[in-house]
Design a protein around this motif. Structure first.
Motif, PDB file in Angstrom:
ATOM      1  N   UNK A 337       8.426  37.441  58.588  1.00 27.47           N
ATOM      2  CA  UNK A 337       7.117  37.523  57.952  1.00 27.47           C
ATOM      3  C   UNK A 337       6.494  36.164  57.661  1.00 27.47           C
ATOM      4  N   UNK A 338       7.239  35.101  57.836  1.00 26.73           N
ATOM      5  CA  UNK A 338       6.703  33.773  57.519  1.00 26.73           C
ATOM      6  C   UNK A 338       5.713  33.325  58.588  1.00 26.73           C
ATOM      7  N   UNK A 339       4.623  32.725  58.157  1.00 29.76           N
ATOM      8  CA  UNK A 339       3.665  32.179  59.107  1.00 29.76           C
ATOM      9  C   UNK A 339       4.173  30.842  59.647  1.00 29.76           C
ATOM     10  N   UNK A 340       4.041  30.657  60.953  1.00 32.74           N
ATOM     11  CA  UNK A 340       4.471  29.420  61.609  1.00 32.74           C
ATOM     12  C   UNK A 340       3.271  28.539  61.910  1.00 32.74           C
ATOM     13  N   UNK A 341       2.257  29.112  62.519  1.00 29.69           N
ATOM     14  CA  UNK A 341       1.048  28.350  62.868  1.00 29.69           C
ATOM     15  C   UNK A 341      -0.130  29.297  62.973  1.00 29.69           C
ATOM     16  N   UNK A 398      -0.218  24.368  60.754  1.00 28.92           N
ATOM     17  CA  UNK A 398       1.184  24.597  61.114  1.00 28.92           C
ATOM     18  C   UNK A 398       2.029  24.400  59.864  1.00 28.92           C
ATOM     19  N   UNK A 399       2.862  25.369  59.566  1.00 31.23           N
ATOM     20  CA  UNK A 399       3.694  25.314  58.368  1.00 31.23           C
ATOM     21  C   UNK A 399       5.127  24.875  58.679  1.00 31.23           C
ATOM     22  N   UNK A 400       5.479  24.861  59.947  1.00 28.09           N
ATOM     23  CA  UNK A 400       6.804  24.416  60.367  1.00 28.09           C
ATOM     24  C   UNK A 400       6.657  23.402  61.491  1.00 28.09           C
ATOM     25  N   UNK A 401       7.702  22.579  61.662  1.00 24.89           N
ATOM     26  CA  UNK A 401       7.659  21.503  62.661  1.00 24.89           C
ATOM     27  C   UNK A 401       7.905  22.061  64.067  1.00 24.89           C
ATOM     28  N   UNK A 402       6.960  21.813  65.017  1.00 26.23           N
ATOM     29  CA  UNK A 402       7.151  22.330  66.373  1.00 26.23           C
ATOM     30  C   UNK A 402       7.819  21.306  67.300  1.00 26.23           C
ATOM     31  N   UNK A 475      13.339  20.889  65.064  1.00 20.21           N
ATOM     32  CA  UNK A 475      12.131  21.668  65.346  1.00 20.21           C
ATOM     33  C   UNK A 475      12.416  23.135  65.035  1.00 20.21           C
ATOM     34  N   UNK A 476      11.425  23.817  64.467  1.00 25.36           N
ATOM     35  CA  UNK A 476      11.634  25.201  64.047  1.00 25.36           C
ATOM     36  C   UNK A 476      10.860  26.204  64.879  1.00 25.36           C
ATOM     37  N   UNK A 477      10.084  25.710  65.846  1.00 23.12           N
ATOM     38  CA  UNK A 477       9.504  26.603  66.848  1.00 23.12           C
ATOM     39  C   UNK A 477       9.230  25.804  68.108  1.00 23.12           C
ATOM     40  N   UNK A 478       9.241  26.481  69.239  1.00 22.41           N
ATOM     41  CA  UNK A 478       9.197  25.832  70.548  1.00 22.41           C
ATOM     42  C   UNK A 478       7.918  26.194  71.298  1.00 22.41           C
TER      43      UNK A 478
END
Length: 543
Positions: A337-341, A398-402, A475-478
């Protein structure tokens, strides 16, 4: 089998550095559509050029009973002024124009060679290839890479060659162009050899050849049959290896028991000799005989160990290296449920108006295929998501590092080694830990010390992923742009295995539907004439 068109006899190629690329190849090619597969660097492209007569053999012969038309991986559009030139028919079309203008020069008639319908045939073949909008005079430099390859194939069709050789013809082609290429090849009536890692294209061939360091191996059927045969061969080889290892353990146990029995006999004999109060000279002789016997036994056992160990080594050589990789999850997986971007009312730069505007919310477990024709803006979208390219208007959050990996892996320094770059990205983990992580990605301990520019495409991709996923913080998303380009089949399977294990959000651009189908994707973001459309991922039915 039909009459051979091409034949290799003891074909050997030794490179200028003295390395033997392949040796003693014997094979006869007939008219069956044939796929040539094998690991990167094994010599597939060199073999294709040998068959086409563009490269000489070091030893052996290549026999040709007809004409051969060869298309390399990269079509040099700059070397051709027009579509007609790219198709190889500029000279006869110019001769036809001169004759129609009233010329009686015999040179023009010889150049045309009775091909009076050539102009009509060119237009007809272009239309069949989905290129009806092109004309003979269209500048070649205005074509896309896919269009250039298909025009070159039209030229091959018009050449009426007895044998056609294509080297990676579907690289960089979008799905419609790949389907058009497949349809074009299915109409080819004569000998055909295709070098490719495109499993959809390989499945369209009726015969498969594998080039490996041990030579050329023939398999009937398309890719699915080849893959099944390889899986069965590997399973049998693994079973044989385990049997040889079991035999070695049993042999080692038997040798140990034999050695212990001899030692007991020797100890008993020495004790009896001492108790019998034998003369020192007799005790010495007996000791010498005992040591001589022990020495002979050690030699015999060493020979037996070498025999069973050689059997194990031979069995191990038959087990091909599996595309087995382990990816370590760094930290907890992102909650679904967390927003990534998020892209809010974003206008993308350099994109046609219909696809310029996009609204997108990427969640923690969302795995998206970004699909659409060449030039529609897929790579631009990934760059905007990664924060590397500002939108024309709207907001990107973006809430997480890509981690963004482009087609050329520009973020990887070709002058520095993989280990140097990973160590620089992660100061908290020790070198031993990082070496272990790289080894579990199937990266060789010696090659991670080489400048990354010297690595193969598959090795460089793994190195780039390692530097992103094992960085501190990771990185937390690719975001991956055509990650499978130029990878051989084994490397593609290894990449699929890595991405299957990755627990985070993922957006990947690829035209390889077989590759996408193996990634456990949740959604497809499709570029359409009406704009971007998000839908649940559904595997594409391949012909």
């Amino acid at each position: 089998m039909t009459n051979p068109l091409l034949a290799l006899e003891s074909a050997t190629v030794v490179l200028p550095d003295g390395r033997t690329l392949f040796s003693a190849l014997d094979y006869a090619f007939d008219q069956r559509p044939t796929a040539l597969v094998g690991r990167n660097g094994v010599g597939k492209s060199v073999l294709a050029r040998v068959l086409a007569g563009q490269l000489p053999l070091t030893t052996g012969r290549c026999l040709r009973s007809g004409s051969v038309h060869y298309l390399p991986q990269q079509i040099d559009q700059a070397a051709h002024a027009s579509v007609a030139a790219l198709a190889g028919v500029a000279a006869p079309l110019a001769a036809l124009a001169q004759i129609e203008a009233g010329s009686a020069d015999p040179v023009h008639f010889d150049t045309l060679a009775e091909r009076w319908n050539l102009r009509r045939e060119l237009h007809s073949e272009l239309a069949l290839a989905g290129l009806a909008h092109l004309r003979a005079e269209t500048p070649a430099q205005t074509l896309s890479g896919g269009e250039a390859m298909r025009v070159a194939l039209v030229g091959a069709q018009l050449s009426a060659a007895d044998f056609l050789i294509l080297d990676e013809p579907s690289n960089h082609l979008d799905r419609p162009n790949r389907l058009a290429l497949l349809a074009q090849l299915q109409r080819w009536p004569r000998g055909l050899l295709v070098i490719s890692h495109d499993r959809q294209l390989l499945q369209g061939m009726s015969h498969t050849l594998e080039l490996s360091p041990s030579g050329l191996r023939s398999y009937g059927g398309g890719y699915a049959f080849y893959a099944q045969c390889k899986a069965e061969e590997r399973a049998a080889a693994v079973a044989q290896l385990e049997q040889r290892k079991t035999e070695r353990r049993r042999e080692e146990l038997a040798l140990r028991e034999q050695r212990e029995r001899q030692e007991r006999r020797q100890a008993n004999g020495n004790r009896e000799a001492r108790e019998a109060n034998q003369a020192k000279i007799l005790l010495g002789l007996r000791k010498d005989r005992s040591e001589d016997s022990a020495g002979k036994l050690r030699l015999q056992q060493a020979q037996r160990r070498e025999i069973v160990s050689e059997r194990v080594r031979e069995a191990a050589q038959q087990v091909e290296k599996a595309a087995s990789v382990t990816l370590h999850a760094q930290g907890a997986a992102t909650p679904a449920q967390r927003r990534v971007a998020q892209l809010d009312a974003v206008d993308l730069p350099f994109v046609a108006p219909a696809l310029r505007r996009i609204d997108l919310l990427l969640g923690g477990r969302q795995r998206i295929a970004v699909s659409g024709p060449n030039g529609c803006g897929k790579s631009t979208l990934l760059k905007v998501l990664a924060g590397l390219l500002p939108p024309l208007r709207g907001t990107r959050q973006a809430w997480l590092r890509p981690a963004y990996l482009d087609q050329h892996l520009a973020g990887l320094d070709p002058q520095q080694s993989t280990l140097q770059q990973l160590t620089a990205a992660n100061h908290s983990a020790g070198e031993d830990v990082l070496r272990t992580y790289l080894a579990q990605l199937d990266l060789d301990a010696q090659r991670i010390l080489l400048p990354s520019g010297l690595l193969s495409g598959g090795e460089r991709l793994k190195a780039a992923l390692a530097c992103a996923l094992y960085a501190d913080p990771p990185a937390q998303w690719l975001l991956l742009d055509e990650p499978g380009n130029h990878l051989d089949l084994a490397s593609l399977q290894a990449l699929e295995a890595m991405l299957q294990q990755y627990p985070g959000a993922l957006a990947v651009v690829s035209h390889d539907e077989a590759f996408l189908d193996r990634l456990g994707l949740t959604h497809r973001l499709q570029a359409t004439a009406q704009g971007w459309r998000m839908e649940a991922y559904d595997a594409v039915s391949l012909p």
